[in-house]
Design a protein around this motif. Sequence first.
Motif, short mmCIF file in Angstrom:
data_model
loop_
_atom_site.label_atom_id
_atom_site.label_comp_id
_atom_site.label_asym_id
_atom_site.label_seq_id
_atom_site.Cartn_x
_atom_site.Cartn_y
_atom_site.Cartn_z
N ILE A 196 36.42 45.50 39.76
CA ILE A 196 36.83 46.14 38.51
C ILE A 196 35.55 46.59 37.81
O ILE A 196 34.71 45.75 37.45
CB ILE A 196 37.61 45.16 37.60
N ALA A 197 35.38 47.89 37.63
CA ALA A 197 34.13 48.42 37.07
C ALA A 197 34.33 48.86 35.63
O ALA A 197 35.44 49.26 35.22
CB ALA A 197 33.64 49.60 37.90
N HIS A 198 33.24 48.82 34.87
CA HIS A 198 33.27 49.44 33.54
C HIS A 198 33.22 50.95 33.74
O HIS A 198 32.45 51.44 34.57
CB HIS A 198 32.09 48.96 32.69
N PRO A 199 34.03 51.72 33.01
CA PRO A 199 34.04 53.17 33.20
C PRO A 199 32.68 53.84 33.04
O PRO A 199 32.44 54.90 33.61
CB PRO A 199 35.02 53.66 32.11
N GLU A 200 31.76 53.20 32.29
CA GLU A 200 30.43 53.77 32.08
C GLU A 200 29.48 53.46 33.24
O GLU A 200 28.38 54.02 33.29
CB GLU A 200 29.82 53.24 30.79
N ARG A 201 29.88 52.59 34.15
CA ARG A 201 29.01 52.20 35.25
C ARG A 201 29.16 53.20 36.39
O ARG A 201 29.87 52.97 37.36
CB ARG A 201 29.33 50.77 35.70
N GLU A 202 28.45 54.32 36.27
CA GLU A 202 28.62 55.44 37.20
C GLU A 202 28.38 55.10 38.67
O GLU A 202 29.13 55.56 39.53
CB GLU A 202 27.73 56.61 36.77
N PRO A 203 27.34 54.31 39.01
CA PRO A 203 27.14 54.01 40.43
C PRO A 203 28.35 53.36 41.09
O PRO A 203 28.70 53.68 42.23
CB PRO A 203 25.93 53.06 40.43
N LEU A 204 29.03 52.45 40.37
CA LEU A 204 30.22 51.80 40.92
C LEU A 204 31.40 52.77 40.97
O LEU A 204 32.15 52.80 41.95
CB LEU A 204 30.59 50.57 40.09
N ILE A 205 31.56 53.56 39.93
CA ILE A 205 32.67 54.51 39.88
C ILE A 205 32.54 55.53 41.01
O ILE A 205 33.53 55.88 41.68
CB ILE A 205 32.72 55.22 38.52
N PRO A 211 38.15 51.72 37.56
CA PRO A 211 37.55 51.64 36.22
C PRO A 211 38.41 50.84 35.26
O PRO A 211 39.05 51.38 34.36
CB PRO A 211 37.47 53.12 35.81
N GLY A 212 38.42 49.51 35.42
CA GLY A 212 39.36 48.70 34.67
C GLY A 212 38.78 47.71 33.68
O GLY A 212 39.53 46.94 33.08
N LEU A 213 37.46 47.72 33.48
CA LEU A 213 36.87 46.78 32.52
C LEU A 213 36.96 47.37 31.12
O LEU A 213 36.38 48.43 30.84
CB LEU A 213 35.42 46.47 32.88
N ILE A 214 37.69 46.69 30.25
CA ILE A 214 37.98 47.19 28.91
C ILE A 214 37.03 46.54 27.90
O ILE A 214 36.88 45.34 27.86
CB ILE A 214 39.43 46.89 28.52
#
Length: 222
Positions: A196-205, A211-214
Amino acid sequence: MLEHLNKVNDVKILSVFDQEFKTYGNIVTGYDFDQIVSYMEDKTEIPESGNVYVASVEEMENIPVVEKLSDFFYGGMPIQVGYCNGRNSTYNGFEYHKGSEINIAVTDFMLVLGHTWLIREDNTYAVEDAQVFFVPKGTAIEMFQTTLHLSPCKVCDEGFKGVVVLPRGTNTPLDKKPENPTGEEQLLLQRNKWVIAHPEREPLIKQGAFPGLIGENKELKF
């Protein structure tokens, strides 16, 4: 160190020796990791920026204590030994595996941890549900398969070094991916790795992480 970290951060920093860690994992004792730590100190580097993760290092896996870990800690299951070194200081997201992970702190670092049972039905997870733990240099910890985690966070300018032990094959490319993923399949990013990645974490996205970390992608200070 722990007192200082709590002064400079707006979230509580716990210790892996605190009772609160018990639902996330255990302190690993009874194994001599000195040779592995020495290898990490002498043969691995901290990158100038970002993190480096190597899933499997043959020289480390040939150190005698690894066979003992495979036989008795993992009950005869094949394992891999690698490392994560870097300069990360933000939450970025979470991953989990089906099987425990051992981390050995070659330097001091912090870990941001959560529980898989707090993942919502839509595969999102709230930042405020996570807890932060300080792991002192020389400490080996087990993280249960129900423990959400990602890269360590540094507690000094030089960055961090940590050994990562996992069931063999974890964090390697998948042979196949679900065509129309639903439920937990949406989180499957690599072999035995759900993210589950933060939407701002571009390398993971960009890798395809969900993109599910709120909430705020918090930065930990030191």
